[in-house]
Scaffold this active site. Sequence first.
Site, PDB file in Angstrom:
ATOM      1  N   SER A   1      63.647  -5.797 -71.032  1.00 52.40           N
ATOM      2  CA  SER A   1      62.766  -5.470 -69.901  1.00 52.40           C
ATOM      3  C   SER A   1      61.327  -5.375 -70.389  1.00 52.40           C
ATOM      4  CB  SER A   1      63.215  -4.166 -69.247  1.00 52.40           C
ATOM      5  OG  SER A   1      62.568  -3.998 -68.012  1.00 52.40           O
ATOM      6  N   ASN A   2      60.457  -4.793 -69.590  1.00 52.18           N
ATOM      7  CA  ASN A   2      59.061  -4.619 -69.995  1.00 52.18           C
ATOM      8  C   ASN A   2      58.555  -3.256 -69.521  1.00 52.18           C
ATOM      9  OD1 ASN A   2      58.066  -4.941 -67.205  1.00 52.18           O
ATOM     10  ND2 ASN A   2      58.801  -7.034 -67.473  1.00 52.18           N
ATOM     11  N   ARG A   3      57.289  -2.981 -69.756  1.00 57.09           N
ATOM     12  CA  ARG A   3      56.773  -1.625 -69.527  1.00 57.09           C
ATOM     13  C   ARG A   3      56.291  -1.376 -68.099  1.00 57.09           C
ATOM     14  NH1 ARG A   3      56.306   0.762 -74.445  1.00 57.09           N
ATOM     15  NH2 ARG A   3      56.049  -0.633 -76.229  1.00 57.09           N
ATOM     16  N   SER A   4      56.552  -2.294 -67.190  1.00 61.47           N
ATOM     17  CA  SER A   4      56.075  -2.086 -65.815  1.00 61.47           C
ATOM     18  C   SER A   4      56.716  -0.834 -65.210  1.00 61.47           C
ATOM     19  CB  SER A   4      56.442  -3.304 -64.967  1.00 61.47           C
ATOM     20  OG  SER A   4      56.179  -3.033 -63.618  1.00 61.47           O
TER      21      SER A   4
ATOM     22  N   ALA B   1      56.759  -7.423 -62.355  1.00 66.19           N
ATOM     23  CA  ALA B   1      56.707  -8.103 -63.649  1.00 66.19           C
ATOM     24  C   ALA B   1      58.138  -8.547 -63.985  1.00 66.19           C
ATOM     25  CB  ALA B   1      56.176  -7.157 -64.715  1.00 66.19           C
TER      26      ALA B   1
END
Length: 407
Positions: A215-218, A282
């Site tokens: 995943s990502n930091r959104s 994102a």
Amino acid sequence: MRPFDGRRILLGVSGGIASYKSAWLARLLAQAGAEVDVVLTRGALEFIGAITFEALTGRPVHSDVFARGHALDHIRLPREASAIVIAPATADLMARAAHGRADDLLTACLLAAGDPRTSGKGVLFVPAMNDQMWSHPQTRANAARLREIGYMLLDPEEGMLAAGEGSGPGRMPEPATIFAHVGRLLEPQGELARRRVVVTAGGTREAIDPVRFLSNRSTGKMGVAIAAAAWRRGADVILIAGPVEVDIPAGVSHVAVESTEQMAAAVLHHLSSADALIMAAAPADYTSAVRIDEKMKRTTSSLQLDLAPTTDILRDTVSARRNGAVIVGFALETNDVLSEGRRKRASKDLDLIVVNDAREAGAGFGTDTNRVTLIARDGSEESLPLMQKTELADIILDRVEARLGAA
Ligand code: CTP
């Protein structure tokens, strides 16, 4: 600038146990910049003291229609108000209002406010009572009559009622939910009113095995702020969101997704009826190329993950977009920020792209603020100062409304 700066709100409180929540509502409204005139019924005074509201709003509280020196309060208070909110509205208050009684200050104010269909002054009733009282045919008829007159009613929620009364429909919605509805009453309704807006928010998760994901930091803050602001402007909002770290705003239809493929399917499903699509999410760009159904065991050797690209959602929507629909994308860049933004706007065929530099302090994931440049289809570029994401949401929606209006 706070959302309710310069607005006067008449908050009517009638006598139910939920009136303790109205103190919090008064505080939320005052913190948002509103001048709050509180009118308490006799019943409300049994539950909560006027001094509580005076301290929270910094203004005198009214309850007596015959108070010396206040003979015209019932005319002045509604005249000066931009909106009237009655929370909680008890069964008795609803009955009196439905029959045009003016036997106390609050009901007199309601009549003096004039016909809600032509006065331009929204009136919101927030009923709260015991579930049997709420489902009684008399109360149902009064609720129907209030709606017919042109008042808005926020249905009570299911949940814990007063002590020992178990749970059922009748509970007053939380102050934050009522606050959001007041926003919709106050917001001047422009191009977005009754338009359908699809907003995406948050990152997506791509499963590696049943317990791990990419995943990502959104955090979803930007998309959620846009969804809340669009709803306040009167739009029907569909918020398609991956796991987000902020509360889903009241009023919006929430479609919870996990992976990029699920987000793509949800966007395509809702796109055909959308007047605007705002892709603030994102989505993960890669997913695991192999499906692993069992938890991978830890070993001492190195591990290689085989990744496959996910769908580019915006690009896939190009042929499915409704004629005249306004499409907004985002770009979070670390290098050649503006030229990358221009390239992405063109390649994804966007009306507007919101470009920000991930390396700039106060911009990007997780923060409450952002500093962006807006690049429009006609090539115009607008560099905005650092601001709250909630403020930026309104600027983006101003641009969307301008395009919708020009179409
Ligand atoms: N986006 C999308 N589908 C994806 C990834 C991104 O629709 N699978 C959208 C985002 O919501 C955003 C815009 O495309 O509005 C740009 O996202 P970004 O990640 O910056 O673009 P990418 O095309 O993935 O380019 P990059 O190679 O820079 O990651």
